[in-house]
Design a protein around this motif. Structure first.
Motif, PDB file in Angstrom:
ATOM      1  N   VAL A   1       0.836  -1.211   0.000  1.00  0.00           N
ATOM      2  CA  VAL A   1       0.000   0.000   0.000  1.00  0.00           C
ATOM      3  C   VAL A   1       0.863   1.251   0.000  1.00  0.00           C
ATOM      4  O   VAL A   1       0.494   2.273  -0.590  1.00  0.00           O
ATOM      5  CB  VAL A   1      -0.978   0.003   1.195  1.00  0.00           C
ATOM      6  CG1 VAL A   1      -1.733   1.313   1.277  1.00  0.00           C
ATOM      7  CG2 VAL A   1      -1.946  -1.151   1.088  1.00  0.00           C
ATOM      8  N   SER A   2       2.015   1.179   0.608  1.00  0.00           N
ATOM      9  CA  SER A   2       2.906   2.350   0.657  1.00  0.00           C
ATOM     10  C   SER A   2       3.283   2.843  -0.741  1.00  0.00           C
ATOM     11  O   SER A   2       3.666   4.005  -0.910  1.00  0.00           O
ATOM     12  CB  SER A   2       4.166   2.037   1.464  1.00  0.00           C
ATOM     13  OG  SER A   2       4.892   0.987   0.858  1.00  0.00           O
ATOM     14  N   GLU A   3       3.147   1.992  -1.739  1.00  0.00           N
ATOM     15  CA  GLU A   3       3.442   2.401  -3.121  1.00  0.00           C
ATOM     16  C   GLU A   3       2.479   3.485  -3.591  1.00  0.00           C
ATOM     17  O   GLU A   3       2.789   4.243  -4.513  1.00  0.00           O
ATOM     18  CB  GLU A   3       3.376   1.200  -4.062  1.00  0.00           C
ATOM     19  CG  GLU A   3       4.365   0.096  -3.760  1.00  0.00           C
ATOM     20  CD  GLU A   3       5.802   0.475  -4.044  1.00  0.00           C
ATOM     21  OE1 GLU A   3       6.034   1.310  -4.953  1.00  0.00           O
ATOM     22  OE2 GLU A   3       6.698  -0.051  -3.370  1.00  0.00           O
ATOM     23  N   LEU A   4       1.304   3.589  -2.957  1.00  0.00           N
ATOM     24  CA  LEU A   4       0.331   4.611  -3.351  1.00  0.00           C
ATOM     25  C   LEU A   4       0.769   6.016  -2.943  1.00  0.00           C
ATOM     26  O   LEU A   4       0.254   6.994  -3.486  1.00  0.00           O
ATOM     27  CB  LEU A   4      -1.039   4.300  -2.737  1.00  0.00           C
ATOM     28  CG  LEU A   4      -1.744   3.054  -3.257  1.00  0.00           C
ATOM     29  CD1 LEU A   4      -3.027   2.809  -2.477  1.00  0.00           C
ATOM     30  CD2 LEU A   4      -2.037   3.167  -4.751  1.00  0.00           C
ATOM     31  N   VAL A   5       1.710   6.121  -2.024  1.00  0.00           N
ATOM     32  CA  VAL A   5       2.176   7.437  -1.570  1.00  0.00           C
ATOM     33  C   VAL A   5       2.719   8.255  -2.734  1.00  0.00           C
ATOM     34  O   VAL A   5       2.515   9.474  -2.785  1.00  0.00           O
ATOM     35  CB  VAL A   5       3.205   7.289  -0.428  1.00  0.00           C
ATOM     36  CG1 VAL A   5       3.851   8.624  -0.089  1.00  0.00           C
ATOM     37  CG2 VAL A   5       2.549   6.683   0.811  1.00  0.00           C
ATOM     38  N   ILE A   6       3.375   7.627  -3.689  1.00  0.00           N
ATOM     39  CA  ILE A   6       3.922   8.368  -4.833  1.00  0.00           C
ATOM     40  C   ILE A   6       2.816   9.035  -5.655  1.00  0.00           C
ATOM     41  O   ILE A   6       3.061  10.027  -6.326  1.00  0.00           O
ATOM     42  CB  ILE A   6       4.802   7.489  -5.746  1.00  0.00           C
ATOM     43  CG1 ILE A   6       3.997   6.350  -6.351  1.00  0.00           C
ATOM     44  CG2 ILE A   6       6.009   6.972  -5.009  1.00  0.00           C
ATOM     45  CD1 ILE A   6       4.707   5.564  -7.433  1.00  0.00           C
ATOM     46  N   LEU A   7       1.595   8.501  -5.547  1.00  0.00           N
ATOM     47  CA  LEU A   7       0.492   9.058  -6.324  1.00  0.00           C
ATOM     48  C   LEU A   7      -0.086  10.328  -5.707  1.00  0.00           C
ATOM     49  O   LEU A   7      -0.925  10.988  -6.318  1.00  0.00           O
ATOM     50  CB  LEU A   7      -0.616   8.015  -6.494  1.00  0.00           C
ATOM     51  CG  LEU A   7      -0.205   6.726  -7.210  1.00  0.00           C
ATOM     52  CD1 LEU A   7      -1.392   5.792  -7.341  1.00  0.00           C
ATOM     53  CD2 LEU A   7       0.416   7.023  -8.570  1.00  0.00           C
ATOM     54  N   LEU A   8       0.374  10.692  -4.518  1.00  0.00           N
ATOM     55  CA  LEU A   8      -0.090  11.928  -3.896  1.00  0.00           C
ATOM     56  C   LEU A   8       0.357  13.155  -4.681  1.00  0.00           C
ATOM     57  O   LEU A   8      -0.181  14.242  -4.499  1.00  0.00           O
ATOM     58  CB  LEU A   8       0.396  12.010  -2.445  1.00  0.00           C
ATOM     59  CG  LEU A   8      -0.175  10.956  -1.501  1.00  0.00           C
ATOM     60  CD1 LEU A   8       0.508  11.028  -0.144  1.00  0.00           C
ATOM     61  CD2 LEU A   8      -1.688  11.097  -1.366  1.00  0.00           C
ATOM     62  N   ASP A   9       1.330  12.968  -5.557  1.00  0.00           N
ATOM     63  CA  ASP A   9       1.818  14.059  -6.405  1.00  0.00           C
ATOM     64  C   ASP A   9       1.385  13.897  -7.860  1.00  0.00           C
ATOM     65  O   ASP A   9       1.873  14.617  -8.738  1.00  0.00           O
ATOM     66  CB  ASP A   9       3.349  14.117  -6.334  1.00  0.00           C
ATOM     67  CG  ASP A   9       3.838  14.479  -4.958  1.00  0.00           C
ATOM     68  OD1 ASP A   9       3.254  15.377  -4.332  1.00  0.00           O
ATOM     69  OD2 ASP A   9       4.809  13.847  -4.480  1.00  0.00           O
TER      70      ASP A   9
ATOM     71  N   TRP B   1      -7.982   9.725  -4.415  1.00  0.00           N
ATOM     72  CA  TRP B   1      -8.075   8.323  -4.003  1.00  0.00           C
ATOM     73  C   TRP B   1      -6.804   7.866  -3.297  1.00  0.00           C
ATOM     74  O   TRP B   1      -6.866   7.144  -2.301  1.00  0.00           O
ATOM     75  CB  TRP B   1      -8.378   7.424  -5.202  1.00  0.00           C
ATOM     76  CG  TRP B   1      -9.823   7.445  -5.562  1.00  0.00           C
ATOM     77  CD1 TRP B   1     -10.389   8.007  -6.674  1.00  0.00           C
ATOM     78  CD2 TRP B   1     -10.900   6.895  -4.799  1.00  0.00           C
ATOM     79  NE1 TRP B   1     -11.747   7.843  -6.635  1.00  0.00           N
ATOM     80  CE2 TRP B   1     -12.091   7.157  -5.504  1.00  0.00           C
ATOM     81  CE3 TRP B   1     -10.976   6.201  -3.593  1.00  0.00           C
ATOM     82  CZ2 TRP B   1     -13.343   6.749  -5.036  1.00  0.00           C
ATOM     83  CZ3 TRP B   1     -12.222   5.792  -3.128  1.00  0.00           C
ATOM     84  CH2 TRP B   1     -13.387   6.064  -3.840  1.00  0.00           C
ATOM     85  N   ALA B   2      -5.650   8.277  -3.798  1.00  0.00           N
ATOM     86  CA  ALA B   2      -4.388   7.892  -3.147  1.00  0.00           C
ATOM     87  C   ALA B   2      -4.329   8.465  -1.733  1.00  0.00           C
ATOM     88  O   ALA B   2      -3.895   7.779  -0.792  1.00  0.00           O
ATOM     89  CB  ALA B   2      -3.198   8.370  -3.967  1.00  0.00           C
ATOM     90  N   ALA B   3      -4.777   9.702  -1.570  1.00  0.00           N
ATOM     91  CA  ALA B   3      -4.764  10.317  -0.242  1.00  0.00           C
ATOM     92  C   ALA B   3      -5.677   9.555   0.713  1.00  0.00           C
ATOM     93  O   ALA B   3      -5.317   9.310   1.862  1.00  0.00           O
ATOM     94  CB  ALA B   3      -5.187  11.778  -0.331  1.00  0.00           C
TER      95      ALA B   3
ATOM     96  N   ILE C   1      -3.509   6.592   6.673  1.00  0.00           N
ATOM     97  CA  ILE C   1      -2.945   5.878   7.823  1.00  0.00           C
ATOM     98  C   ILE C   1      -1.427   5.724   7.717  1.00  0.00           C
ATOM     99  O   ILE C   1      -0.745   5.564   8.722  1.00  0.00           O
ATOM    100  CB  ILE C   1      -3.638   4.517   8.000  1.00  0.00           C
ATOM    101  CG1 ILE C   1      -3.409   4.012   9.408  1.00  0.00           C
ATOM    102  CG2 ILE C   1      -3.212   3.520   6.951  1.00  0.00           C
ATOM    103  CD1 ILE C   1      -4.449   3.054   9.900  1.00  0.00           C
ATOM    104  N   LEU C   2      -0.897   5.822   6.505  1.00  0.00           N
ATOM    105  CA  LEU C   2       0.543   5.637   6.288  1.00  0.00           C
ATOM    106  C   LEU C   2       1.328   6.940   6.335  1.00  0.00           C
ATOM    107  O   LEU C   2       2.463   6.976   6.810  1.00  0.00           O
ATOM    108  CB  LEU C   2       0.793   4.984   4.924  1.00  0.00           C
ATOM    109  CG  LEU C   2       0.188   3.616   4.702  1.00  0.00           C
ATOM    110  CD1 LEU C   2       0.378   3.200   3.253  1.00  0.00           C
ATOM    111  CD2 LEU C   2       0.820   2.601   5.635  1.00  0.00           C
ATOM    112  N   ASN C   3       0.743   7.981   5.763  1.00  0.00           N
ATOM    113  CA  ASN C   3       1.426   9.264   5.652  1.00  0.00           C
ATOM    114  C   ASN C   3       0.400  10.363   5.914  1.00  0.00           C
ATOM    115  O   ASN C   3       0.003  11.097   5.005  1.00  0.00           O
ATOM    116  CB  ASN C   3       2.049   9.396   4.260  1.00  0.00           C
ATOM    117  CG  ASN C   3       3.042  10.521   4.173  1.00  0.00           C
ATOM    118  OD1 ASN C   3       2.955  11.493   4.923  1.00  0.00           O
ATOM    119  ND2 ASN C   3       3.982  10.411   3.259  1.00  0.00           N
TER     120      ASN C   3
END
Length: 112
Positions: A49-57, A66-68, A73-75
């Motif tokens: 799931v942490s891979e979705l953090v890159i999609l915040l940009d 959706w990524a946010a 819970i992760l970031n």
């Protein structure tokens, strides 16, 4: 499925979901939601799931929203910042979604 495929499907489905919502096409929006959710579930079950953090940009507001939601819970700081920025989106659907996600998060109603 692998991580790259799951992320690609998440992005594509997030974009199509927003398009469906913006066009009032519930069939497309619902089908796209199922695809993006299935991608999220695969990432979660495989500890990525942490891979979705890159999609915040990501350039697309729907993808960022959706990524946010799925990375709160992760970031928390970055995801909340993205959602706060999206609350002022020119797209009513994106701003409403960001607003409701933040409200439900703050009320403790989001389950991951």
């Amino acid at each position: 499925m692998n991580v790259k495929t799951a992320i690609s499907k998440f992005i594509e489905a997030s974009i199509k979901h927003r398009e469906g919502i913006d066009q009032g096409d519930s069939r497309t929006a619902n089908a796209s939601y199922k695809k993006l959710y299935n991608s999220y579930v695969w990432l979660k079950e495989n500890n990525h799931v942490s891979e979705l953090v890159i999609l915040l940009d990501h350039e697309n507001e729907g993808v960022r929203c959706w990524a946010a939601r799925y990375t709160l819970i992760l970031n928390k700081e970055k995801a909340e910042k993205v959602l706060e920025e999206l609350r002022s989106s020119l797209s009513h659907n994106v701003s409403f979604s960001a607003e409701m996600t933040l409200k439900e998060w703050e009320d403790g109603n989001l389950k991951f």
